[in-house]
Design an enzyme around this catalytic site. Structure first.
Site, short mmCIF file in Angstrom:
data_model
loop_
_atom_site.label_atom_id
_atom_site.label_comp_id
_atom_site.label_asym_id
_atom_site.label_seq_id
_atom_site.Cartn_x
_atom_site.Cartn_y
_atom_site.Cartn_z
N LYS A 154 41.36 43.85 48.88
CA LYS A 154 42.04 42.71 49.49
C LYS A 154 42.80 43.12 50.75
CE LYS A 154 42.46 39.53 45.62
NZ LYS A 154 43.31 38.70 44.79
N LYS A 170 36.98 33.12 43.39
CA LYS A 170 37.40 31.85 43.97
C LYS A 170 37.77 31.99 45.44
CE LYS A 170 41.88 32.03 41.35
NZ LYS A 170 41.94 33.10 40.51
N LYS A 189 31.39 40.42 42.24
CA LYS A 189 32.03 39.49 41.29
C LYS A 189 32.10 38.07 41.87
CE LYS A 189 36.54 39.17 41.11
NZ LYS A 189 37.97 39.28 40.94
#
Ligand code: TYM
Length: 332
Positions: A115, A200, A197
């Protein structure tokens, strides 16, 4: 006297619309476990602000996640459902645990590494400290079991390490929690890049199925799912797209991969995709109806999260006071 039930804690960030990954990796298992355990299910809004949020969207999604928990079958009478920011002990305990956490161990978290890469030069400190807040969430409730998807394994390991470190540095304070990762649905992959993965926060809308996607959108996304040129329905790592579709079927229907493969001997991907789409639509339609009803009754949701916060506050503050006392703070 009745035996005391073991404690479950888990949560989901209201940082984006929930996907079937969140549902199959987490919520669906919570529903199964709720009768055997004393469960706390939290909407972790403090976690969500580690990436920028539009305030109105954050408010809407927080209630939506709560409504999804209930619509999926989590009984607010039996379980404690609450919003993380309503229980200040989470932030306070996170600070205390931060002072017992090492930069090195936090820097090794793969989710942080992934991230933070997307944040360029402005990596917020909250993203780095995020797993410590997650440890606080878990440890405050003397949690025995944490049902999550596979992607949370490393964070859970840190929670265990921090619990042990605190217990050793002071005296036994925390239960050292165990993870609960179900075999089916533990890692639902992106429909577009099936080695990644399903998330969202993915920019490609076709890569995920949202819990609140209408049936026609679900069908379109599944029909566009990336497969391969082999053309035979097999459950192998060489066919990650097909494997993922089989995993979705298994997680929803409670089947084993071999059973699905046996069903598709002599059949092609079109048939598999059409069945997967039907299965998802059938699973989600009643949930979507219920979510709509719940969101139309804000006062009921308010009643649930207020009652939940009261209970959670009581439990969390008790543990926090214990931590403060052991650290050497003067009792108030
Ligand atoms: P979050 O919000 O990213 O995801 C919520 C839950 O959904 C699971 N999950 C998946 N499972 C299978 N396949 C996928 N593609 C998939 N994507 C997500 C996650 O494993 C998780 O169980 N840090 C946590 C939230 C959290 C938490 C906690 C969890 C905060 N405090 C304390 C447990 C206990 C997170 O970001 O989850």
């Amino acid at each position: 006297m009745e035996d005391k039930k073991k404690v479950i804690f888990s949560g989901i960030q209201p940082s984006g619309e929930l996907t079937i990954g969140n549902y199959l990796g987490a919520i669906k298992n919570w529903v199964k476990l709720q009768d055997q355990y004393d469960c706390l299910f939290c909407v972790v809004d403090l976690h969500a602000i580690t990436v920028k949020q539009v305030p109105a969207d954050l408010r809407r999604r927080t209630l939506e996640v709560l409504a999804i928990y209930i619509a999926a079958g989590i009984d607010p009478e039996k379980n404690t459902l609450f919003i993380q920011s309503h229980v200040p002990a989470h932030s306070e305990a996170a600070w205390l645990l931060n002072c017992n956490s090492y930069m090195g161990e936090l820097g090794r978290m793969t989710q942080y590494k992934d991230k933070s890469q997307k944040m360029g030069d402005s990596i917020v400190a909250g993203l780095f400290n995020y797993p410590v807040l997650m440890a606080a969430d878990i440890l405050l409730y003397n949690t025995d079991l944490v049902p999550v998807g596979k992607d949370q394994t490393q964070h859970l390991e840190l929670a265990r390490d921090l619990a042990q470190r605190f217990n050793n540095a002071y005296s036994p304070t925390f239960v050292v929690p165990e993870g609960y990762i179900a075999k089916e649905g533990a890692k639902i992959m992106s429909l577009q890049e099936p080695t990644k993965k399903m998330s969202k926060s993915d920019e490609n809308q076709n890569s995920f199925i949202l819990l609140l996607d209408p049936p026609e959108v679900i069908r379109k996304k599944v029909s566009r799912a990336v497969t391969d040129g082999i053309g035979v329905v097999n459950y192998t790592d060489e066919q990650p797209g097909v494997k993922n579709l089989i995993d979705i079927l298994c997680a929803i229907k409670g089947l084993k991969p071999d059973e699905v493969v046996a069903d598709y001997v002599g059949k092609g991907y079109a048939e598999l995709k059409s069945d997967v789409a039907d299965t998802i639509v059938a699973e989600l339609s009643p949930l979507q109806e219920k979510v709509k009803e719940l969101l139309a009754d804000k006062s009921y949701l308010e009643e649930v999260y207020k009652k939940g916060a009261e209970k959670a506050n009581y439990l969390a503050t008790k543990t926090l006071r214990k931590m403060q006392k052991k650290i050497g703070f003067i009792p108030r």
